[in-house]
Design an enzyme around this catalytic site. Structure first.
Site, short mmCIF file in Angstrom:
data_model
loop_
_atom_site.label_atom_id
_atom_site.label_comp_id
_atom_site.label_asym_id
_atom_site.label_seq_id
_atom_site.Cartn_x
_atom_site.Cartn_y
_atom_site.Cartn_z
N PRO A 86 0.90 -1.11 0.03
CA PRO A 86 0.25 0.13 -0.18
C PRO A 86 1.03 1.22 -0.15
O PRO A 86 0.40 2.12 0.03
CB PRO A 86 -0.89 0.00 1.14
CG PRO A 86 -0.30 -1.15 2.01
CD PRO A 86 0.47 -1.66 1.19
N GLU A 113 2.52 -8.80 8.12
CA GLU A 113 2.44 -7.22 8.69
C GLU A 113 3.32 -6.88 7.64
O GLU A 113 3.93 -5.66 7.43
CB GLU A 113 3.33 -6.65 10.34
CG GLU A 113 2.13 -7.49 11.29
CD GLU A 113 0.98 -6.27 10.81
OE1 GLU A 113 1.13 -5.06 10.76
OE2 GLU A 113 -0.07 -7.05 10.67
N ARG A 150 -3.86 -7.89 -21.58
CA ARG A 150 -4.57 -7.23 -22.55
C ARG A 150 -3.29 -5.87 -23.40
O ARG A 150 -4.16 -6.02 -24.63
CB ARG A 150 -6.14 -6.95 -21.93
CG ARG A 150 -6.27 -5.26 -20.77
CD ARG A 150 -7.33 -5.74 -20.37
NE ARG A 150 -8.20 -5.21 -21.14
CZ ARG A 150 -8.19 -3.63 -21.57
NH1 ARG A 150 -7.69 -2.83 -21.45
NH2 ARG A 150 -9.66 -3.91 -22.33
N ASP A 164 -10.85 2.12 -24.30
CA ASP A 164 -11.05 2.11 -23.14
C ASP A 164 -11.15 3.51 -22.39
O ASP A 164 -10.34 3.96 -22.93
CB ASP A 164 -10.06 1.50 -22.66
CG ASP A 164 -9.92 0.06 -22.52
OD1 ASP A 164 -11.30 -0.06 -23.63
OD2 ASP A 164 -9.07 -1.06 -22.65
N1 ADE Z 1 -0.98 -5.23 -0.30
C1 ADE Z 1 -1.56 -4.95 0.91
N2 ADE Z 1 -2.05 -3.83 0.37
C2 ADE Z 1 -1.60 -3.50 -1.28
C3 ADE Z 1 -2.37 -2.36 -2.27
N3 ADE Z 1 -2.95 -1.55 -1.70
N4 ADE Z 1 -1.77 -2.45 -3.06
C4 ADE Z 1 -1.07 -3.39 -3.50
N5 ADE Z 1 -0.80 -4.44 -2.25
C5 ADE Z 1 -1.36 -4.52 -1.14
#
Ligand code: ADE
Length: 244
Positions: A86, A113, A150, A164
């Site tokens: 994230p 974690e 794709r 697209d």
């Molecule tokens: N792993 C955990 N959360 C994630 C996210 N938001 N994007 C990519 N991989 C992740």
């Protein structure tokens, strides 16, 4: 192109790689897809891939040894190693095109974690799907694989993605199919006219209108063509008329 997914849960990809466009692309030798289990690179007899966080705290942290040994084993000079977290740069269509040009894309899925910080030093980039936390990178790896393959030549027809959403910086125009009249809701007449130029213009205008309404941020840095400027003016005039 080759895509290698490094994961603790290769079984999650079984259905994914045996269906739809990915399966067809693999069968037609357009791409190579493999899933590698970090556990196969563990050195202890219990096959540990994670350990408790130094300094204490909840959860488990993915250890350097199995993950870095795995990367070292499969990486070549043409590989790009992408960590899914994230904290990464947000994945977008532009990035999908960039990835589609790689010879070998390695996607690292995290779990628990997260990764030991020292793993970060060995990756080329960190990518996130958005501002939310997934339990692991596997779903992100599937999303990215789908978006990337794709775009590879001959996987789908080029015309299928040229219009697209995001391809030209705009959202896609509305699409219709038969019946022409569905319980009184009619397909716009212009689409039945057979007049290619009028249809093209109508679609461009609809794309601009939709983008303005749903994602005005996409227009903020756009350099509009003369035709687009004219259409934007028309859209604005129509809006004012609607409000009167
Ligand atoms: N792993 C955990 N959360 C994630 C996210 N938001 N994007 C990519 N991989 C992740």
């Amino acid at each position: 192109m080759k895509i290698s997914v490094l994961t603790l849960f290769p079984e999650m990809f079984e259905g994914f790689q045996n269906t739809s466009i990915l399966k067809r692309a693999i069968d037609r030798n357009l791409i190579t897809f493999e899933c590698i289990d970090y556990r196969s690179y563990t050195k202890d007899k219990h096959h540990h891939v994670d350990d408790t966080p130094c300094g204490g705290g909840a959860g488990m942290v993915l250890m350097c040894q199995p993950i870095l040994d795995c990367i070292k084993d499969i990486r070549t000079p043409s590989s790009r190693v992408v960590m899914l977290t994230p904290q990464g740069e947000t994945f977008q269509q532009k990035m999908a095109h960039e990835f589609a040009s790689f010879e070998h894309l390695i996607l690292l899925c995290g779990h628990y974690e997260g990764f030991d910080e020292r793993i970060r030093d060995e990756v080329d980039m960190e990518v996130s799907l958005g501002d939310f936390v997934l339990t692991g990178g596997e779903c992100a790896a599937m999303v990215i694989t789908d978006a990337v393959i794709r775009l590879i030549e001959n996987v789908i027809q080029k015309e299928s993605f040229e219009d697209d959403s995001f391809e030209n910086g705009l959202l896609e125009y509305p699409q219709y199919t038969r019946p022409i009249d569905y319980h009184g809701k009619k397909v716009p007449e212009v689409l039945l006219s057979g007049h290619h130029e009028r249809i093209r213009k109508w679609r461009l205008k609809q794309s601009l209108k939709r983008t303005l309404k749903k994602r005005p941020d996409l227009l903020a840095h756009r350099s509009f063509t003369k035709e687009e400027m004219q259409l934007m003016k028309e859209i604005q005039e129509e809006c004012v008329k609607e409000m009167e």
